[in-house]
Design a protein around this motif. Structure first.
Motif, PDB file in Angstrom:
ATOM      1  N   SER A  92       0.830  -1.210   0.000  1.00  0.00           N
ATOM      2  CA  SER A  92       0.000   0.000   0.000  1.00  0.00           C
ATOM      3  C   SER A  92       0.857   1.250   0.000  1.00  0.00           C
ATOM      4  N   LEU A  93       1.933   1.245   0.790  1.00  0.00           N
ATOM      5  CA  LEU A  93       2.825   2.414   0.825  1.00  0.00           C
ATOM      6  C   LEU A  93       3.488   2.625  -0.536  1.00  0.00           C
ATOM      7  N   GLN A  94       3.886   1.554  -1.186  1.00  0.00           N
ATOM      8  CA  GLN A  94       4.494   1.690  -2.513  1.00  0.00           C
ATOM      9  C   GLN A  94       3.511   2.283  -3.512  1.00  0.00           C
ATOM     10  N   ARG A  95       2.260   1.818  -3.475  1.00  0.00           N
ATOM     11  CA  ARG A  95       1.247   2.380  -4.382  1.00  0.00           C
ATOM     12  C   ARG A  95       0.995   3.850  -4.068  1.00  0.00           C
ATOM     13  N   TRP A  96       0.975   4.177  -2.778  1.00  0.00           N
ATOM     14  CA  TRP A  96       0.749   5.565  -2.383  1.00  0.00           C
ATOM     15  C   TRP A  96       1.845   6.470  -2.935  1.00  0.00           C
ATOM     16  N   LEU A  97       3.077   6.048  -2.783  1.00  0.00           N
ATOM     17  CA  LEU A  97       4.187   6.850  -3.312  1.00  0.00           C
ATOM     18  C   LEU A  97       4.114   6.981  -4.820  1.00  0.00           C
ATOM     19  N   ALA A  98       3.832   5.880  -5.518  1.00  0.00           N
ATOM     20  CA  ALA A  98       3.756   5.915  -6.976  1.00  0.00           C
ATOM     21  C   ALA A  98       2.648   6.848  -7.444  1.00  0.00           C
ATOM     22  N   ASP A  99       1.474   6.763  -6.812  1.00  0.00           N
ATOM     23  CA  ASP A  99       0.355   7.633  -7.198  1.00  0.00           C
ATOM     24  C   ASP A  99       0.672   9.092  -6.922  1.00  0.00           C
ATOM     25  N   LEU A 100       1.319   9.348  -5.800  1.00  0.00           N
ATOM     26  CA  LEU A 100       1.615  10.728  -5.426  1.00  0.00           C
ATOM     27  C   LEU A 100       2.632  11.367  -6.354  1.00  0.00           C
ATOM     28  N   LEU A 101       3.702  10.649  -6.647  1.00  0.00           N
ATOM     29  CA  LEU A 101       4.813  11.248  -7.397  1.00  0.00           C
ATOM     30  C   LEU A 101       4.614  11.188  -8.905  1.00  0.00           C
ATOM     31  N   SER A 102       3.647  10.401  -9.386  1.00  0.00           N
ATOM     32  CA  SER A 102       3.393  10.359 -10.828  1.00  0.00           C
ATOM     33  C   SER A 102       2.115  11.094 -11.209  1.00  0.00           C
ATOM     34  N   ALA A 103       1.513  11.802 -10.256  1.00  0.00           N
ATOM     35  CA  ALA A 103       0.199  12.413 -10.483  1.00  0.00           C
ATOM     36  C   ALA A 103       0.263  13.551 -11.482  1.00  0.00           C
ATOM     37  N   ARG A 104      -0.887  13.786 -12.133  1.00  0.00           N
ATOM     38  CA  ARG A 104      -1.103  14.944 -12.994  1.00  0.00           C
ATOM     39  C   ARG A 104      -2.156  15.843 -12.347  1.00  0.00           C
ATOM     40  N   VAL A 105      -2.362  17.004 -12.910  1.00  0.00           N
ATOM     41  CA  VAL A 105      -3.308  17.964 -12.338  1.00  0.00           C
ATOM     42  C   VAL A 105      -4.698  17.357 -12.200  1.00  0.00           C
ATOM     43  N   GLY A 106      -5.102  16.542 -13.159  1.00  0.00           N
ATOM     44  CA  GLY A 106      -6.426  15.936 -13.105  1.00  0.00           C
ATOM     45  C   GLY A 106      -6.595  14.916 -11.989  1.00  0.00           C
ATOM     46  N   ASP A 107      -5.491  14.548 -11.339  1.00  0.00           N
ATOM     47  CA  ASP A 107      -5.557  13.561 -10.264  1.00  0.00           C
ATOM     48  C   ASP A 107      -5.690  14.185  -8.880  1.00  0.00           C
ATOM     49  N   ILE A 108      -5.735  15.519  -8.806  1.00  0.00           N
ATOM     50  CA  ILE A 108      -5.648  16.178  -7.506  1.00  0.00           C
ATOM     51  C   ILE A 108      -6.817  15.814  -6.596  1.00  0.00           C
TER      52      ILE A 108
END
Length: 493
Positions: A92-108
């Motif tokens: 879960s922590l790995q997914r959280w980091l990946a989602d956070l650091l690869s996000a685009r404006v539409g993901d906010i």
């Protein structure tokens, strides 16, 4: 879990508990959202690619460092197990980091919702906020080192480090805000519960507890003046009706005070005297001496309990208007306290989720007044067939929740079966000799040490749903293989 509103409805008219809506969350903080958007818009694709590469390569190591640091703190043992960390939390922590650091404006919006959820869960469980901050610091250090190793030059490494740090800080700010709001609300409700009457009639309850304490003394007197001293385990004050009431309800009602601390200490002292001296009290004289000492301590407890009852002033309402059971406003308070009690004392507790079968048919056939009477009838049966230390809630519609303190698996199942049988053998009596048969489906979930009460509620709910699916009028024990009920939601907060 079905979502509760702030209080149970007075009647049963629109009472489909499974149709509840999740309690609303506050709108996203515009300052946080603006900062998040600005940071993402200013991030070049080359930096995004570097962040993605660092997380993909170092994700497992980052998760290892994060949880190694947390598990090194003894406080974390209450919230984390090695199995949870390995099987669920590290991925879960790995997914959280990946989602956070690869996000685009539409993901906010989705990112903000995730941090809200995580913050509320941390607050619900009671994880110390400094532990989360410490883990985040470790993640940053390891991530920055990996970025420096992967970056083609110092300037790129610096920009990637600044970007990663800013994104992590914004996420943690959102998470901490949700944590603080959730803890504040919980604190307000817990404070209200201190003032709330678990007792409909204070003077009656005061006399009832006084009588229970005297009854325990009389039973002790009978035993100690007899030919055989008996087993001290069956004479312990902490295991008596009064002792269980004080542990599960008295302490919750009166809070932490000099009086409650003294009653706790005196109860412990009485139990110690019985355990240490009764097995060796081989003659009447020795037992009489022990009895005198115990009765003197019990007299002090009686005086303290009277002082606590006399100190109760005006109390807030927290009962369901129709059934007079507790409403679900205080359910999180009770469950948090029972979880803490289990962690500190080892005493397990169980949660029963009970749903009246074919309740809609009662409304449709006999009218909503009959439906209301059925709910009141079942509430009375619950009161008559549970212990004074148990908590009874009308959860919503035709659903009830029972919290059983200081029980194991077998005892919780026996109590659940007794409730099922009491309902099935006590039809609702209407006018002119008409009777309406009643049955209930009951799910039983035993607290297994997990710190999140939402999990316990979800397991009991799944067991109850399985009981309804497999024929109704039965008790089902929660297990990991049961399907999640359709439309099930979290309580929230």
């Amino acid at each position: 879990m079905h979502t509760p509103h702030s209080s149970s409805p007075p009647g049963n008219g629109a009472t489909a508990a499974h149709q509840g809506q999740r309690e609303g969350s506050p709108a996203p903080d515009p300052i946080v959202i603006a900062d998040w958007k600005a940071r993402l818009e200013a991030t070049p694709e080359a930096i995004r690619a570097l962040l993605d590469a660092a997380v993909a390569e170092a994700g497992p190591a980052l998760a290892d460092h994060f949880y190694d640091r947390l598990l090194a703190d003894a406080r974390a043992a209450r919230f984390l197990t090695i199995e949870q960390v390995q099987q669920r939390l590290k991925p879960s922590l790995q997914r959280w980091l990946a989602d956070l650091l690869s996000a685009r404006v539409g993901d906010i919006d989705a990112l903000w919702a995730t941090q809200e959820h995580v913050g509320h869960v941390h607050a619900r469980i009671g994880i110390p906020v400094d532990l989360v901050g410490r883990g985040a610091r470790v993640v940053k250090q390891e991530l920055y080192a990996r970025l420096r190793a992967l970056a083609p030059d110092a300037d790129t490494a610096l920009e990637a480090t600044v970007t990663a740090g800013a994104l992590l800080d914004i996420a943690l700010e959102s998470m901490t805000s949700a944590y603080a709001r959730s803890r504040e609300i919980a604190g307000q409700i817990d404070g209200s519960f201190r003032l709330f009457s678990l007792i409909q009639n204070v003077s009656t309850e005061r006399e009832r507890q006084r009588a229970l304490l005297l009854g325990w003394e009389n039973a002790l007197l009978y035993t100690l003046t007899g030919e055989q001293a008996g087993d001290p385990q069956g004479l312990l004050l902490s295991r008596s009706e009064f002792g269980l009431w004080f542990l599960h309800k008295g302490l919750a009602s009166f809070g932490d005070s000099a009086e409650t601390r003294e009653v706790t200490a005196l109860t412990t002292r009485i139990d110690q005297l019985l355990l240490e001296r009764l097995p060796h009290a081989n003659d009447i004289a020795a037992r009489r001496l022990l009895l005198d000492e115990v009765r003197e301590l019990a007299g002090q407890i009686r005086s303290l309990v009277l002082v606590m009852f006399d100190g109760i002033g005006d109390l807030e309402s927290g009962r369901d208007a129709l059934t007079r059971l507790l409403n679900r406003r205080f359910l999180p308070t009770i469950l948090r306290r029972e979880i803490a009690l289990q962690a500190n004392t080892g005493r397990q507790f169980a949660l029963l989720m009970l749903d009246l079968d074919h309740f809609k048919d009662i409304n449709d056939t006999h009218g909503h007044e009959a439906g209301d009477r059925a709910l009141q009838h079942v509430a009375a049966l619950l009161v008559d067939n549970t212990r004074g230390s148990d908590y009874l809630f009308r959860f919503g519609g035709e659903e009830f929740v029972v919290v059983l303190g200081s029980v194991g698996r077998s005892e919780s199942l026996v109590i659940a079966e007794a409730l099922r049988r009491a309902i099935a053998t006590s039809p609702l009596k209407l006018g002119e000799g008409h009777e309406v048969p009643l049955t209930a489906s009951i799910g039983v979930a035993l607290q297994d040490g997990h710190p999140d009460y939402e999990r316990l509620l979800a397991r009991a709910d799944a067991a109850m749903y399985h009981a309804k699916r497999t024929g109704r009028d039965r008790v089902v024990e929660a297990s990991d293989g049961l399907p999640v009920p359709p439309g099930a939601m979290l309580l929230g907060g």
